[in-house]
Design a protein around this motif. Structure first.
Motif, PDB file in Angstrom:
ATOM      1  N   PRO A 103      50.289  40.860  39.967  1.00  0.00           N
ATOM      2  CA  PRO A 103      49.395  40.091  39.096  1.00  0.00           C
ATOM      3  C   PRO A 103      49.098  38.706  39.628  1.00  0.00           C
ATOM      4  O   PRO A 103      48.145  38.058  39.201  1.00  0.00           O
ATOM      5  CB  PRO A 103      50.174  40.024  37.780  1.00  0.00           C
ATOM      6  N   HIS A 104      49.915  38.225  40.570  1.00  0.00           N
ATOM      7  CA  HIS A 104      49.734  36.876  41.103  1.00  0.00           C
ATOM      8  C   HIS A 104      48.742  36.836  42.260  1.00  0.00           C
ATOM      9  O   HIS A 104      48.288  35.768  42.649  1.00  0.00           O
ATOM     10  CB  HIS A 104      51.085  36.308  41.558  1.00  0.00           C
ATOM     11  N   GLN A 105      48.443  38.001  42.830  1.00  0.00           N
ATOM     12  CA  GLN A 105      47.481  38.066  43.932  1.00  0.00           C
ATOM     13  C   GLN A 105      46.593  39.282  43.691  1.00  0.00           C
ATOM     14  O   GLN A 105      46.742  40.317  44.328  1.00  0.00           O
ATOM     15  CB  GLN A 105      48.204  38.176  45.288  1.00  0.00           C
ATOM     16  N   LEU A 106      45.677  39.149  42.761  1.00  0.00           N
ATOM     17  CA  LEU A 106      44.873  40.281  42.327  1.00  0.00           C
ATOM     18  C   LEU A 106      43.803  40.623  43.362  1.00  0.00           C
ATOM     19  O   LEU A 106      42.975  39.794  43.716  1.00  0.00           O
ATOM     20  CB  LEU A 106      44.209  39.969  40.985  1.00  0.00           C
ATOM     21  N   HIS A 112      48.610  28.428  40.551  1.00  0.00           N
ATOM     22  CA  HIS A 112      49.075  28.989  41.817  1.00  0.00           C
ATOM     23  C   HIS A 112      49.729  30.343  41.603  1.00  0.00           C
ATOM     24  O   HIS A 112      49.509  31.280  42.359  1.00  0.00           O
ATOM     25  CB  HIS A 112      50.069  28.031  42.471  1.00  0.00           C
ATOM     26  N   GLU A 113      50.532  30.472  40.561  1.00  0.00           N
ATOM     27  CA  GLU A 113      51.290  31.694  40.367  1.00  0.00           C
ATOM     28  C   GLU A 113      50.397  32.904  40.184  1.00  0.00           C
ATOM     29  O   GLU A 113      50.761  34.014  40.525  1.00  0.00           O
ATOM     30  CB  GLU A 113      52.209  31.562  39.143  1.00  0.00           C
ATOM     31  N   HIS A 114      49.217  32.721  39.638  1.00  0.00           N
ATOM     32  CA  HIS A 114      48.364  33.869  39.407  1.00  0.00           C
ATOM     33  C   HIS A 114      47.307  34.038  40.484  1.00  0.00           C
ATOM     34  O   HIS A 114      46.338  34.760  40.312  1.00  0.00           O
ATOM     35  CB  HIS A 114      47.728  33.795  38.011  1.00  0.00           C
ATOM     36  N   GLY A 115      47.527  33.374  41.605  1.00  0.00           N
ATOM     37  CA  GLY A 115      46.746  33.683  42.780  1.00  0.00           C
ATOM     38  C   GLY A 115      45.304  33.219  42.731  1.00  0.00           C
ATOM     39  O   GLY A 115      44.473  33.694  43.488  1.00  0.00           O
ATOM     40  N   HIS A 116      44.969  32.279  41.856  1.00  0.00           N
ATOM     41  CA  HIS A 116      43.606  31.794  41.789  1.00  0.00           C
ATOM     42  C   HIS A 116      43.537  30.519  42.616  1.00  0.00           C
ATOM     43  O   HIS A 116      43.863  29.437  42.156  1.00  0.00           O
ATOM     44  CB  HIS A 116      43.199  31.525  40.336  1.00  0.00           C
ATOM     45  N   VAL A 129      41.632  31.843  34.062  1.00  0.00           N
ATOM     46  CA  VAL A 129      42.887  32.377  34.597  1.00  0.00           C
ATOM     47  C   VAL A 129      42.695  33.687  35.353  1.00  0.00           C
ATOM     48  O   VAL A 129      43.642  34.197  35.948  1.00  0.00           O
ATOM     49  CB  VAL A 129      43.937  32.576  33.478  1.00  0.00           C
ATOM     50  N   GLU A 130      41.501  34.247  35.324  1.00  0.00           N
ATOM     51  CA  GLU A 130      41.218  35.475  36.067  1.00  0.00           C
ATOM     52  C   GLU A 130      39.949  35.285  36.894  1.00  0.00           C
ATOM     53  O   GLU A 130      38.988  36.050  36.803  1.00  0.00           O
ATOM     54  CB  GLU A 130      41.077  36.665  35.112  1.00  0.00           C
TER      55      GLU A 130
END
Length: 293
Positions: free
Chosen positions: A52-55, A112-116, A78-79
């Protein structure tokens, strides 16, 4: 024989779904399955084996986003990787972050944690929400807002009495969980990241000792030693372990802690609807917080 063949065909045929809703993450899908009947297919976009952190979406997932009768997602803040796909859709979409009274929490390093990443100049909304805690679904109030918005966007296929029945059940669940966890409101606990902010705030729990914020070096660092001493001095005995946590580090920091594994995305319990799943989270927290080393 013709009748027998028809019976066999019906037995092996899949359900005749008339509409499809795609939810970006599993907790949103859990809510939707509570609201809609069997003629509506609910699909979770993010699969259990995806980070989920690097979708990174597959071609099939891109088509699911494009073709869904309704897309339910958290929002561009966030997405961000989904935003261009949503913009190209010609069918309805509902974003939780676009609801007027949505609860937002600041979350350090949440962006950062969700890869955005920050190198997308066209995603100004994502940049603006760089410190937003993305785990919005762990707020019951937020999910109540989403339930109403989704029902307004696609009333066809709703179960009888929905979303009103679910909204009342959500209120009752919040009261029950707060009562269950009330004895542990001042109990310290340990977490690697802190995806539980909306949940712990709703339930009146203390903020955890958050390992990832305090440590940016390995076990031999002074910070590690200082944090281990703090954990001993505060007599912590509970650590909530999410799938992305560095379990070995947590165990070295607090060898006497009771470890309770919980997934804030609910990927480990795909059959549960949202409120029963929330109850399992409450039970896990209660079991951990009342434990003694």
């Amino acid at each position: 024989m013709r009748c027998l063949g028809l019976i066999v065909l019906l037995l092996f045929a899949g359900p005749a779904w008339s509409q499809t809703i795609v939810a970006s993450v599993e907790p949103l899908a859990k809510l939707l399955r509570s609201l809609y009947g069997p003629e509506v297919e609910v699909v979770t976009l993010l699969q259990a084996n995806q980070n989920p952190h690097q979708l990174a979406l597959s071609p099939r997932q891109v088509m699911q986003v494009r073709d869904a009768d309704l897309l339910v997602w958290l929002g561009a803040g966030v997405e961000a990787p989904l935003a261009p796909l949503v913009a190209r859709r010609n069918r309805p979409s509902v974003a939780l972050l676009e609801q007027p009274t949505v609860e937002r929490r600041e979350g350090e390093h949440a962006h950062h944690e969700h890869g955005h990443e920050h190198d997308h100049p066209d995603h100004s909304d994502a940049h603006h929400n760089a410190s937003l805690d993305p785990h919005l679904w762990l707020s019951i109030k937020n999910m109540q807002l989403l339930a109403q918005a989704v029902a307004n966007a696609m009333p066809g296929g709703l179960l009888q009495g929905q979303p009103e029945v679910w909204l009342q059940q959500a209120d009752a669940t919040r009261v029950t969980l707060r009562q269950q966890l009330a004895p542990h409101g001042n109990t310290d606990w340990l977490s690697y990241h802190h995806p539980w902010g909306y949940f712990s705030e709703t339930m009146g729990l203390a903020e955890p000792v958050q390992v990832s914020v305090q440590l940016d070096a390995g076990p031999g660092s002074r910070r590690f030693v200082a944090l281990a001493e703090e954990i001993r001095d505060r007599e912590l005995h509970c650590m909530i372990v999410e799938p992305e946590a560095r379990v070995n580090m947590l165990e070295r920091l607090c060898p006497e802690c009771q470890a309770v594994a919980l997934d804030p995305l609910g990927r480990d319990q795909p059959s549960l609807h949202y409120l029963p799943w929330l109850n399992t989270l409450g039970e896990g927290f209660a079991r951990c917080l009342q434990a003694r080393g």
